[in-house]
Design a protein around this motif. Structure first.
Motif, PDB file in Angstrom:
ATOM      1  N   ASP A 127      32.893  -2.447 -67.510  1.00 44.17           N
ATOM      2  CA  ASP A 127      31.659  -3.083 -67.030  1.00 44.17           C
ATOM      3  C   ASP A 127      31.931  -4.521 -66.582  1.00 44.17           C
ATOM      4  OD1 ASP A 127      29.874  -1.024 -67.143  1.00 44.17           O
ATOM      5  OD2 ASP A 127      28.565  -1.899 -68.673  1.00 44.17           O
ATOM      6  N   VAL A 128      32.802  -5.218 -67.306  1.00 39.35           N
ATOM      7  CA  VAL A 128      33.144  -6.597 -66.921  1.00 39.35           C
ATOM      8  C   VAL A 128      33.949  -6.587 -65.621  1.00 39.35           C
ATOM      9  CG1 VAL A 128      34.545  -8.620 -67.559  1.00 39.35           C
ATOM     10  CG2 VAL A 128      33.003  -7.580 -69.248  1.00 39.35           C
ATOM     11  N   ARG A 129      34.850  -5.620 -65.505  1.00 37.21           N
ATOM     12  CA  ARG A 129      35.642  -5.545 -64.254  1.00 37.21           C
ATOM     13  C   ARG A 129      34.724  -5.226 -63.071  1.00 37.21           C
ATOM     14  NH1 ARG A 129      39.382  -3.403 -67.930  1.00 37.21           N
ATOM     15  NH2 ARG A 129      38.742  -1.257 -67.610  1.00 37.21           N
ATOM     16  N   ASP A 130      33.768  -4.324 -63.271  1.00 37.02           N
ATOM     17  CA  ASP A 130      32.858  -3.967 -62.177  1.00 37.02           C
ATOM     18  C   ASP A 130      31.958  -5.151 -61.813  1.00 37.02           C
ATOM     19  OD1 ASP A 130      33.933  -1.459 -62.060  1.00 37.02           O
ATOM     20  OD2 ASP A 130      32.368  -0.503 -63.248  1.00 37.02           O
ATOM     21  N   MET A 131      31.449  -5.842 -62.830  1.00 34.86           N
ATOM     22  CA  MET A 131      30.596  -7.005 -62.552  1.00 34.86           C
ATOM     23  C   MET A 131      31.421  -8.092 -61.855  1.00 34.86           C
ATOM     24  SD  MET A 131      27.446  -7.954 -62.847  1.00 34.86           S
ATOM     25  CE  MET A 131      26.348  -9.329 -63.098  1.00 34.86           C
ATOM     26  N   SER A 132      32.710  -8.213 -62.223  1.00 37.72           N
ATOM     27  CA  SER A 132      33.595  -9.183 -61.549  1.00 37.72           C
ATOM     28  C   SER A 132      33.686  -8.833 -60.066  1.00 37.72           C
ATOM     29  CB  SER A 132      35.008  -9.163 -62.154  1.00 37.72           C
ATOM     30  OG  SER A 132      34.946  -9.496 -63.515  1.00 37.72           O
ATOM     31  N   ASP A 133      33.816  -7.544 -59.771  1.00 36.20           N
ATOM     32  CA  ASP A 133      33.895  -7.128 -58.365  1.00 36.20           C
ATOM     33  C   ASP A 133      32.595  -7.437 -57.623  1.00 36.20           C
ATOM     34  OD1 ASP A 133      36.474  -6.309 -58.553  1.00 36.20           O
ATOM     35  OD2 ASP A 133      36.007  -4.182 -58.885  1.00 36.20           O
ATOM     36  N   ILE A 134      31.475  -7.284 -58.317  1.00 38.16           N
ATOM     37  CA  ILE A 134      30.185  -7.600 -57.690  1.00 38.16           C
ATOM     38  C   ILE A 134      30.142  -9.094 -57.343  1.00 38.16           C
ATOM     39  CG2 ILE A 134      27.712  -7.866 -58.239  1.00 38.16           C
ATOM     40  CD1 ILE A 134      27.919  -5.095 -59.610  1.00 38.16           C
ATOM     41  N   LEU A 135      30.572  -9.927 -58.289  1.00 41.98           N
ATOM     42  CA  LEU A 135      30.574 -11.379 -58.008  1.00 41.98           C
ATOM     43  C   LEU A 135      31.547 -11.710 -56.882  1.00 41.98           C
ATOM     44  CD1 LEU A 135      30.363 -13.025 -61.572  1.00 41.98           C
ATOM     45  CD2 LEU A 135      28.522 -12.409 -60.018  1.00 41.98           C
ATOM     46  N   ARG A 136      32.703 -11.042 -56.879  1.00 42.75           N
ATOM     47  CA  ARG A 136      33.685 -11.296 -55.803  1.00 42.75           C
ATOM     48  C   ARG A 136      33.092 -10.930 -54.450  1.00 42.75           C
ATOM     49  NH1 ARG A 136      37.533  -8.705 -59.592  1.00 42.75           N
ATOM     50  NH2 ARG A 136      38.567 -10.438 -60.635  1.00 42.75           N
ATOM     51  N   SER A 137      32.318  -9.830 -54.420  1.00 48.64           N
ATOM     52  CA  SER A 137      31.757  -9.399 -53.128  1.00 48.64           C
ATOM     53  C   SER A 137      30.753 -10.423 -52.596  1.00 48.64           C
ATOM     54  CB  SER A 137      31.133  -8.012 -53.240  1.00 48.64           C
ATOM     55  OG  SER A 137      29.901  -8.101 -53.919  1.00 48.64           O
ATOM     56  N   LEU A 138      30.282 -11.300 -53.494  1.00 51.12           N
ATOM     57  CA  LEU A 138      29.363 -12.364 -53.052  1.00 51.12           C
ATOM     58  C   LEU A 138      30.102 -13.659 -52.715  1.00 51.12           C
ATOM     59  CD1 LEU A 138      26.584 -11.729 -55.727  1.00 51.12           C
ATOM     60  CD2 LEU A 138      26.445 -11.193 -53.288  1.00 51.12           C
ATOM     61  N   GLY A 139      31.415 -13.664 -52.947  1.00 49.67           N
ATOM     62  CA  GLY A 139      32.210 -14.837 -52.585  1.00 49.67           C
ATOM     63  C   GLY A 139      32.821 -15.571 -53.762  1.00 49.67           C
ATOM     64  N   ASP A 190      28.874 -16.676 -50.362  1.00 48.31           N
ATOM     65  CA  ASP A 190      28.452 -16.457 -48.978  1.00 48.31           C
ATOM     66  C   ASP A 190      27.907 -15.056 -48.726  1.00 48.31           C
ATOM     67  OD1 ASP A 190      30.822 -15.227 -49.294  1.00 48.31           O
ATOM     68  OD2 ASP A 190      31.940 -16.460 -47.872  1.00 48.31           O
ATOM     69  N   GLY A 191      28.085 -14.146 -49.696  1.00 50.21           N
ATOM     70  CA  GLY A 191      27.562 -12.783 -49.490  1.00 50.21           C
ATOM     71  C   GLY A 191      26.072 -12.753 -49.746  1.00 50.21           C
ATOM     72  N   ASP A 192      25.389 -11.761 -49.203  1.00 47.32           N
ATOM     73  CA  ASP A 192      23.968 -11.615 -49.522  1.00 47.32           C
ATOM     74  C   ASP A 192      23.570 -10.145 -49.563  1.00 47.32           C
ATOM     75  OD1 ASP A 192      23.968 -10.887 -46.913  1.00 47.32           O
ATOM     76  OD2 ASP A 192      22.619 -12.463 -46.214  1.00 47.32           O
ATOM     77  N   TYR A 193      24.573  -9.241 -49.625  1.00 47.75           N
ATOM     78  CA  TYR A 193      24.258  -7.819 -49.644  1.00 47.75           C
ATOM     79  C   TYR A 193      25.154  -7.110 -50.656  1.00 47.75           C
ATOM     80  CZ  TYR A 193      23.449  -3.045 -47.969  1.00 47.75           C
ATOM     81  OH  TYR A 193      23.136  -1.708 -47.887  1.00 47.75           O
ATOM     82  N   LEU A 194      24.536  -6.483 -51.629  1.00 45.30           N
ATOM     83  CA  LEU A 194      25.286  -5.723 -52.629  1.00 45.30           C
ATOM     84  C   LEU A 194      25.049  -4.245 -52.380  1.00 45.30           C
ATOM     85  CD1 LEU A 194      24.563  -7.524 -55.998  1.00 45.30           C
ATOM     86  CD2 LEU A 194      26.660  -7.575 -54.654  1.00 45.30           C
ATOM     87  N   SER A 195      26.141  -3.526 -52.133  1.00 50.11           N
ATOM     88  CA  SER A 195      25.941  -2.115 -51.807  1.00 50.11           C
ATOM     89  C   SER A 195      27.050  -1.268 -52.405  1.00 50.11           C
ATOM     90  CB  SER A 195      25.939  -1.941 -50.286  1.00 50.11           C
ATOM     91  OG  SER A 195      27.219  -2.278 -49.798  1.00 50.11           O
ATOM     92  N   GLY A 196      26.866   0.011 -52.313  1.00 44.92           N
ATOM     93  CA  GLY A 196      27.928   0.947 -52.664  1.00 44.92           C
ATOM     94  C   GLY A 196      27.903   1.388 -54.104  1.00 44.92           C
ATOM     95  N   MET A 245      20.033  -5.559 -51.917  1.00 39.78           N
ATOM     96  CA  MET A 245      20.924  -4.717 -52.725  1.00 39.78           C
ATOM     97  C   MET A 245      20.451  -3.273 -52.806  1.00 39.78           C
ATOM     98  SD  MET A 245      20.195  -6.188 -56.569  1.00 39.78           S
ATOM     99  CE  MET A 245      21.318  -5.046 -57.331  1.00 39.78           C
ATOM    100  N   ASP A 246      21.432  -2.376 -52.948  1.00 38.54           N
ATOM    101  CA  ASP A 246      21.095  -0.979 -53.211  1.00 38.54           C
ATOM    102  C   ASP A 246      20.476  -0.918 -54.609  1.00 38.54           C
ATOM    103  OD1 ASP A 246      22.246  -0.495 -50.817  1.00 38.54           O
ATOM    104  OD2 ASP A 246      24.002   0.577 -51.580  1.00 38.54           O
ATOM    105  N   TYR A 247      19.740   0.152 -54.892  1.00 38.38           N
ATOM    106  CA  TYR A 247      19.138   0.276 -56.226  1.00 38.38           C
ATOM    107  C   TYR A 247      20.228   0.415 -57.284  1.00 38.38           C
ATOM    108  CZ  TYR A 247      14.553   0.618 -54.163  1.00 38.38           C
ATOM    109  OH  TYR A 247      13.404   0.313 -53.495  1.00 38.38           O
ATOM    110  N   PRO A 248      20.111  -0.363 -58.371  1.00 28.61           N
ATOM    111  CA  PRO A 248      21.165  -0.318 -59.384  1.00 28.61           C
ATOM    112  C   PRO A 248      21.119   0.953 -60.212  1.00 28.61           C
ATOM    113  CG  PRO A 248      19.451  -1.861 -60.043  1.00 28.61           C
ATOM    114  CD  PRO A 248      19.064  -1.338 -58.688  1.00 28.61           C
ATOM    115  N   GLY A 249      22.273   1.291 -60.794  1.00 29.35           N
ATOM    116  CA  GLY A 249      22.368   2.510 -61.612  1.00 29.35           C
ATOM    117  C   GLY A 249      22.584   2.167 -63.066  1.00 29.35           C
ATOM    118  N   GLY A 250      23.653   2.706 -63.667  1.00 28.75           N
ATOM    119  CA  GLY A 250      23.921   2.509 -65.096  1.00 28.75           C
ATOM    120  C   GLY A 250      23.991   3.854 -65.775  1.00 28.75           C
TER     121      GLY A 250
END
Ligand code: UD1
Length: 417
Positions: free
Chosen positions: A49-61, A79-85, A110-115
């Motif tokens: 979960d921490v690795r995935d959240m890290s990737d989310i933050l990276r995708s935002l810059g 600089d990002g403003d779209y979370l997807s995938g 952003m796309d709808y979050p899961g979990g």
């Protein structure tokens, strides 16, 4: 995919240093977005979960680095403003990025979050909170679009003490203009830990008492370093393993007060629980006793995240127990697997009735979500014979850094491939 091979029936004995708390670090990672600089979180577990959240933050810059328990987030440039995938769909907590991004950039799509699939898990409270703070939010078929000129302080009443919505509100309000009064907030220890981190970042948060938080917004923040508290759910899982398997386990941890509702149940079951400022010890010698009624509730009630694990111990108790699941509507997914192992459990909507049996048997079982997966490991350890727990989606590693090593440390026979 992971497969756990377990030889059950061995009493557990040993010590464990409980790792940092998953449900604290994830909102803190979102909070790091409101600071144009570096935030450091120590004692961070190495979980997916921490690795995935890290990737989310990276995708935002952001630049995110993890090194032996220390997580460094540099949010100087976002600089990002779209979370997807897939990643957004996988990590429900990605919804917390919304409040932080509205504060930081004034927009986020952003796309709808899961979990984990433990219930409907809508995000209406999150959306309402952010709308109250001045955001325009459009819910489209496939994504959510949110934007604002500036977030503005407001008086907000949460209809239910949602952990995530309280966190979203806290993060957004910390960076909003003016004062926000939050009522009906969650009171989980993880909320408290987030407040401590936000205060270190310079946020003005006061009147932190059950159900009410006042936040005076700031327009800039400080670089903070925060040491995560221990994960009470990981600790609780291991404590319940001792109850189910017999033996004695000592857990080194710092927020022992957060274990009170579990201690009460374990004592009712006949376990000996000893606690100090920095340790939690459970010993089980005699046969477990049933517990008439356990209800999952917001903190300080019994945590839903330990419901599946305690069910395993109750399967082996003398007499009839009931569990009422009041937080999530689909959180009895382990029942079918436990029944395969010889458990006698009947489910009536949100109530499970468990008739204790003498023994569970080793079988092949399948993890369908994170805590349910940990419960199946617990059942396999307590069962007679060999079990294989298949975790096709690696749910367990979302929240437990290395459950097989921890269990081996208690003398359990477990092997993962
Ligand atoms: C957090 C924890 C999770 C824990 C849960 C309850 C993290 C990362 N996860 O999840 O491990 O099991 O708290 O302690 O911290 N709800 C709505 N609308 C919303 C938000 C929530 O109806 O907008 C409902 C949910 O469906 C659920 C209940 O409120 O029935 C509680 O959910 P919430 O407290 O928000 O849980 P999470 O923050 O998702």
């Amino acid at each position: 995919m992971s497969r756990y091979y377990i030889d059950g029936g061995i009493p557990l004995k040993g010590e464990n240093i409980v790792k940092g708390c998953k449900n604290s670090v994830l909102p803190m990672m979102a909070a790091a977005l409101i600071h144009k600089g570096v935030s450091i979180i120590e004692n961070c577990p190495d979980i997916s979960d921490v690795r995935d959240m890290s990737d989310i933050l990276r995708s935002l810059g952001c630049v995110v680095n993890y090194d032996r328990g220390t997580l460094t987030i540099d949010a100087s440039y976002v600089d990002g403003d779209y979370l997807s995938g897939e990643i957004v769909k996988k990590v429900r907590i990605s919804v917390l990025v919304m409040g932080a991004m509205l504060a930081r950039k004034g927009c986020i799509r952003m796309d709808y979050p899961g979990g984990c699939r433990i219930g409907k898990r809508p995000i209406d409270y999150h959306i309402d909170v952010l709308r109250s703070l001045g955001a325009n939010i459009t819910e489209k078929d496939d994504c959510i679009e949110a934007e604002c000129q500036a977030l503005k302080g407001a008086v907000i009443y949460l209809p239910f003490p949602s952990v995530g919505a309280t966190e979203n509100a806290l993060i957004a309000a910390a960076a909003a203009q003016g004062t926000t009064i939050l009522r009906g907030t969650a009171n989980e220890p993880e909320i408290h830990d987030l407040c401590v981190m936000l205060r270190k970042m310079g946020a003005d948060i006061s009147n932190f008492r059950p159900g009410k938080i006042i936040v005076r917004g700031k327009d800039s923040f400080l670089s903070a370093r925060h040491h995560l508290m221990s994960d009470r759910i990981v600790a609780g899982t291991y404590a319940i393993m001792a109850a189910a398997c017999g033996g004695s386990i000592r857990l080194q941890m710092d927020n022992v007060y957060a274990m009170t509702s579990l201690s009460k149940v374990l004592k009712q079951m006949g376990c000996i629980v000893n606690t100090g400022n920095d340790y939690y010890e459970v010993t089980k010698k005699a046969r477990l006793r049933a517990v008439e009624r356990i209800v999952t509730e917001p903190f300080p009630g019994f945590p839903t995240d330990l419901q599946s694990q305690i069910m395993v111990a109750l399967c082996l108790a003398d007499g009839k127990s009931t569990i009422e699941e009041k937080i999530f509507e689909n959180r009895f997914q382990v029942v079918d697997e436990l029944v395969k192992q010889g458990a006698d459990i009947s489910v009536f909507g949100t109530r499970a009735v468990i008739n204790g049996c003498k023994r569970l048997y080793g079988k092949e079982t399948t993890a369908k979500e994170l805590r349910g997966g940990a419960a199946l490991i617990t059942a396999a350890l307590a069962a007679y014979g060999q079990s294989i727990v298949t975790d096709e989606n690696d749910y367990i590693r979302r929240g437990y850094e290395n459950i097989e090593n921890d269990v081996k440390g208690f003398g359990g026979r477990i092997y993962r491939d």
